[in-house]
Structures are given as C-alpha cells and as structure tokens.
Design a protein around this motif. Structure first.
Motif, mmCIF file in Angstrom:
data_model
loop_
_atom_site.group_PDB
_atom_site.id
_atom_site.type_symbol
_atom_site.label_atom_id
_atom_site.label_comp_id
_atom_site.label_asym_id
_atom_site.label_seq_id
_atom_site.Cartn_x
_atom_site.Cartn_y
_atom_site.Cartn_z
ATOM 1 N N HIS A 1 1.157 15.520 6.402
ATOM 2 C CA HIS A 1 -0.118 15.098 6.987
ATOM 3 C C HIS A 1 -0.399 13.632 6.675
ATOM 4 N N VAL A 2 -0.106 13.220 5.434
ATOM 5 C CA VAL A 2 -0.294 11.813 5.078
ATOM 6 C C VAL A 2 0.650 10.941 5.904
ATOM 7 N N ARG A 3 1.876 11.383 6.071
ATOM 8 C CA ARG A 3 2.824 10.619 6.883
ATOM 9 C C ARG A 3 2.312 10.491 8.319
ATOM 10 N N ALA A 4 1.839 11.598 8.886
ATOM 11 C CA ALA A 4 1.329 11.567 10.262
ATOM 12 C C ALA A 4 0.112 10.658 10.371
ATOM 13 N N GLY A 5 -0.771 10.720 9.370
ATOM 14 C CA GLY A 5 -1.959 9.882 9.390
ATOM 15 C C GLY A 5 -1.630 8.403 9.313
ATOM 16 N N MET A 6 -0.656 8.056 8.474
ATOM 17 C CA MET A 6 -0.299 6.647 8.350
ATOM 18 C C MET A 6 0.429 6.166 9.595
ATOM 19 N N ARG A 7 1.292 6.987 10.142
ATOM 20 C CA ARG A 7 1.963 6.592 11.389
ATOM 21 C C ARG A 7 0.937 6.341 12.489
ATOM 22 N N ALA A 8 -0.075 7.212 12.562
ATOM 23 C CA ALA A 8 -1.110 7.034 13.582
ATOM 24 C C ALA A 8 -1.942 5.792 13.299
ATOM 25 N N ALA A 9 -2.215 5.528 12.021
ATOM 26 C CA ALA A 9 -3.025 4.359 11.659
ATOM 27 C C ALA A 9 -2.327 3.058 12.034
ATOM 28 N N LEU B 1 0.869 -1.182 0.000
ATOM 29 C CA LEU B 1 0.000 0.000 0.000
ATOM 30 C C LEU B 1 0.902 1.227 0.000
ATOM 31 N N VAL B 2 0.735 2.071 -1.006
ATOM 32 C CA VAL B 2 1.509 3.301 -1.122
ATOM 33 C C VAL B 2 0.540 4.476 -0.975
ATOM 34 N N ALA B 3 0.754 5.314 0.031
ATOM 35 C CA ALA B 3 -0.145 6.435 0.309
ATOM 36 C C ALA B 3 0.558 7.753 0.015
ATOM 37 N N VAL B 4 -0.059 8.559 -0.853
ATOM 38 C CA VAL B 4 0.507 9.851 -1.236
ATOM 39 C C VAL B 4 -0.556 10.932 -1.121
ATOM 40 N N ALA B 5 -0.120 12.183 -1.232
ATOM 41 C CA ALA B 5 -1.042 13.311 -1.066
ATOM 42 C C ALA B 5 -1.636 13.790 -2.383
ATOM 43 N N HIS B 6 -0.812 13.822 -3.443
ATOM 44 C CA HIS B 6 -1.245 14.427 -4.704
ATOM 45 C C HIS B 6 -0.911 13.536 -5.899
ATOM 46 N N PRO B 7 -1.669 13.662 -6.993
ATOM 47 C CA PRO B 7 -1.229 13.068 -8.243
ATOM 48 C C PRO B 7 0.157 13.626 -8.591
ATOM 49 N N ASP B 8 1.031 12.793 -9.013
ATOM 50 C CA ASP B 8 2.441 12.971 -9.381
ATOM 51 C C ASP B 8 3.385 12.584 -8.255
ATOM 52 N N ASP B 9 2.896 12.583 -6.974
ATOM 53 C CA ASP B 9 3.747 12.103 -5.874
ATOM 54 C C ASP B 9 4.150 10.650 -6.104
ATOM 55 N N GLU B 10 3.236 9.889 -6.699
ATOM 56 C CA GLU B 10 3.503 8.466 -6.923
ATOM 57 C C GLU B 10 4.572 8.258 -7.995
ATOM 58 N N SER B 11 4.765 9.243 -8.872
ATOM 59 C CA SER B 11 5.728 9.117 -9.967
ATOM 60 C C SER B 11 6.999 9.913 -9.712
ATOM 61 N N GLU C 1 -8.683 11.538 12.280
ATOM 62 C CA GLU C 1 -9.693 11.208 11.275
ATOM 63 C C GLU C 1 -9.036 10.564 10.059
ATOM 64 N N LEU C 2 -7.944 11.150 9.600
ATOM 65 C CA LEU C 2 -7.227 10.578 8.457
ATOM 66 C C LEU C 2 -6.711 9.182 8.795
ATOM 67 N N ALA C 3 -6.267 9.004 10.027
ATOM 68 C CA ALA C 3 -5.763 7.700 10.461
ATOM 69 C C ALA C 3 -6.848 6.631 10.380
ATOM 70 N N VAL C 4 -8.083 6.985 10.703
ATOM 71 C CA VAL C 4 -9.196 6.030 10.615
ATOM 72 C C VAL C 4 -9.431 5.625 9.160
ATOM 73 N N VAL D 1 4.218 2.253 2.149
ATOM 74 C CA VAL D 1 5.186 3.293 1.808
ATOM 75 C C VAL D 1 4.479 4.640 1.783
ATOM 76 N N VAL D 2 5.105 5.646 2.398
ATOM 77 C CA VAL D 2 4.652 7.029 2.307
ATOM 78 C C VAL D 2 5.873 7.901 2.008
ATOM 79 N N LEU D 3 5.630 9.133 1.561
ATOM 80 C CA LEU D 3 6.719 10.101 1.435
ATOM 81 C C LEU D 3 7.017 10.672 2.811
ATOM 82 N N ASP D 4 8.275 11.004 3.067
ATOM 83 C CA ASP D 4 8.624 11.460 4.414
ATOM 84 C C ASP D 4 8.294 12.928 4.661
ATOM 85 N N GLY D 5 7.963 13.685 3.603
ATOM 86 C CA GLY D 5 7.571 15.076 3.796
ATOM 87 C C GLY D 5 8.712 16.027 4.080
ATOM 88 N N SER D 6 9.934 15.604 3.848
ATOM 89 C CA SER D 6 11.065 16.482 4.164
ATOM 90 C C SER D 6 11.196 17.633 3.179
#
Length: 258
Positions: free
Chosen positions: A146-154, A19-29, A115-118, A133-138
């Motif tokens: 926010h996606v990183r925080a949500g997945m860590r919480a999930a 499962l790969v979680a990203v915020a926007h189209p193009d983050d995955e590429s 909420e995002l974590a749920v 896999v998520v992006l680290d947001g650095s």
C-alpha cells in the motif's frame, strides 16, 4: 563531477535530501537500514516517514500486561533512526493493518491509495527530496504494498525525485529457502515456490555495497527488541549476503499515472 551526471543513489553528498517511506517500525532497519546509513554517512539528509506504529506486529516475547505495543515500537523506531543517522522522523498515524484479515477503521489499508498519495505528496513537496525509497512489498505484506502504491501515485508523472524500490532478489531468496529447508525441515518453508520469491534478478537496477555501514545497521536492528529479526538463525555467510549488499529497482515514473 564536471561533465558527468552524478548517480544520486550510489554517490550521495551533503546537501542531498532523501525521503524513505515505510509501513511499520523496523521496516527502516530490517528492510532498508543499510541504504539509509549509506546515504547519511555520506552527508545526505534523510527523512523517514512511517505510516503506522506497528500495533498488529507479533511480539518476540510476551509483553507486560497493559503494555501498548505501538508505543513500544515507536520508541524502538526512534532509537533505531538515531543509529542510522536519520535527520527527521514522521509518523502518519494510520493503524497497522496486519498481514491478513479485515482492515478496521483507521487502518493503513482502509485508506484509499489516492488519499495516501495526497499525504505522501505533501511531504514530497515540503522536503523536495532528490531520492525517494520505498520497500517493494514482494514479501506480500499488504501495508508494504500500500505504501508503494501510494508513493507511486504521489510521484506519477513527476520530473522530480528518483524513486527506488528496495527489494530482495530471487537468487538470494532461493539461497535462503535452501538453507531453511536444511535447518528447519519441519516448517512450511519447503512448500514455497522458489520462482515466486522476491524480485526477479533482472528487475534489480542498482546494488549498493553497504559493508562499510554494517555496524550501524546491526545497531539499528538491535533496537527492535520487541520483534524477531528475519536474519536470526541464518548461517554467517548468508546473513552477511543479506546485510552487506542492498538491491534496489529504479521506477520509471513515466509509466505510472495518477
């Protein structure tokens, strides 16, 4: 691999689920496209979940009047996912928060992390991934963070999937900064503090040699025509350094609590 524990990141196999979680189209590429292709070409089933449709992105060229950028970017995302071998694509329906300014109703960063974590947790439960896999947001984009925080919480306290954060090591970004100062001396790049760029090299736990999937990554990135590639204008050597090795940091979920 009798008698040994297989490294699920380095050696994906048919039957593995990612499962790969990203915020926007193009983050995955532009972000973790080679990592995705590394998994799919070895038989893993990869689901990409994208939180927004990238409505707040800056188009590389002026779009025809009345064009909905989010719709354009969703089409680009679906085409790019095809090149990368993605088995399933999910859009969560949040709005792009933009890099700064007020977050309006429905924006990703307006949603509490819990909420995002749920929402992400439900997908994890449904898919049962071996690797997340998520992006680290650095890069500092608040939606990435926010996606990183949500997945860590999930996944907090989870004994389930391995969580990796895709990142860019400080040493590589220092090379980038040196080159930008040479080729674009009048830009703001020279004002950046090299020590703050990317992820500390010592935090990188895994490096994937993704040379074999470079063509797939290039094809996926080319689909995002509405956006400017972060690799445009780089020297051939530096561009190749960015695109033929992916750096990830394994997250110790026992250190994170819901």
């Amino acid at each position: 691999m009798t008698g040994t524990t297989r490294d699920l990141l380095q050696h994906p196999e048919p039957g593995d689920r990612w499962l790969v979680a990203v915020a926007h189209p193009d983050d995955e590429s532009f972000g973790c496209g080679s990592t995705i292709a590394h998994a799919t070409t070895r038989g893993a089933e990869v689901t990409v979940v994208c939180a927004t449709r990238g409505e707040a992105g800056e188009p590389a060229a002026e779009l025809p009047h009345g064009t909905d950028l989010g719709s354009v970017r969703e089409v680009e995302l679906r085409r790019a996912a095809g090149h990368l071998g993605v088995a399933r694509l999910e859009l969560l329906g949040y709005r792009d928060s933009g890099f700064d300014g007020a977050c309006g109703p429905g924006a990703l960063c307006s949603a509490p992390v819990d909420e995002l974590a749920v929402v992400l947790g439900r997908l994890v439960e449904e898919i049962g991934p071996d690797v997340v896999v998520v992006l680290d947001g650095s890069d500092g984009h608040r939606d990435h963070l926010h996606v990183r925080a949500g997945m860590r919480a999930a996944l907090a306290g989870s004994q389930g999937p391995a969580l990796y954060e895709h990142c860019l090591p400080n040493s590589l970004l220092r090379r980038w900064l040196d080159e930008m100062r040479s080729v674009r001396p009048d830009t703001a790049y020279h004002g950046l503090d090299p020590a703050t760029l990317g992820r500390a090299d010592e935090d990188v736990t895994d490096v994937l040699d993704t040379t074999a999937v470079l063509d797939r990554r290039e094809a996926a990135m080319a689909e995002h025509r509405s956006q400017t590639s972060p690799f445009d204008g780089l020297s051939a050597d530096l561009r190749r350094a960015f695109l033929t090795a992916d750096h990830l940091a394994r997250v110790d979920l026992s250190d994170h609590h819901a």
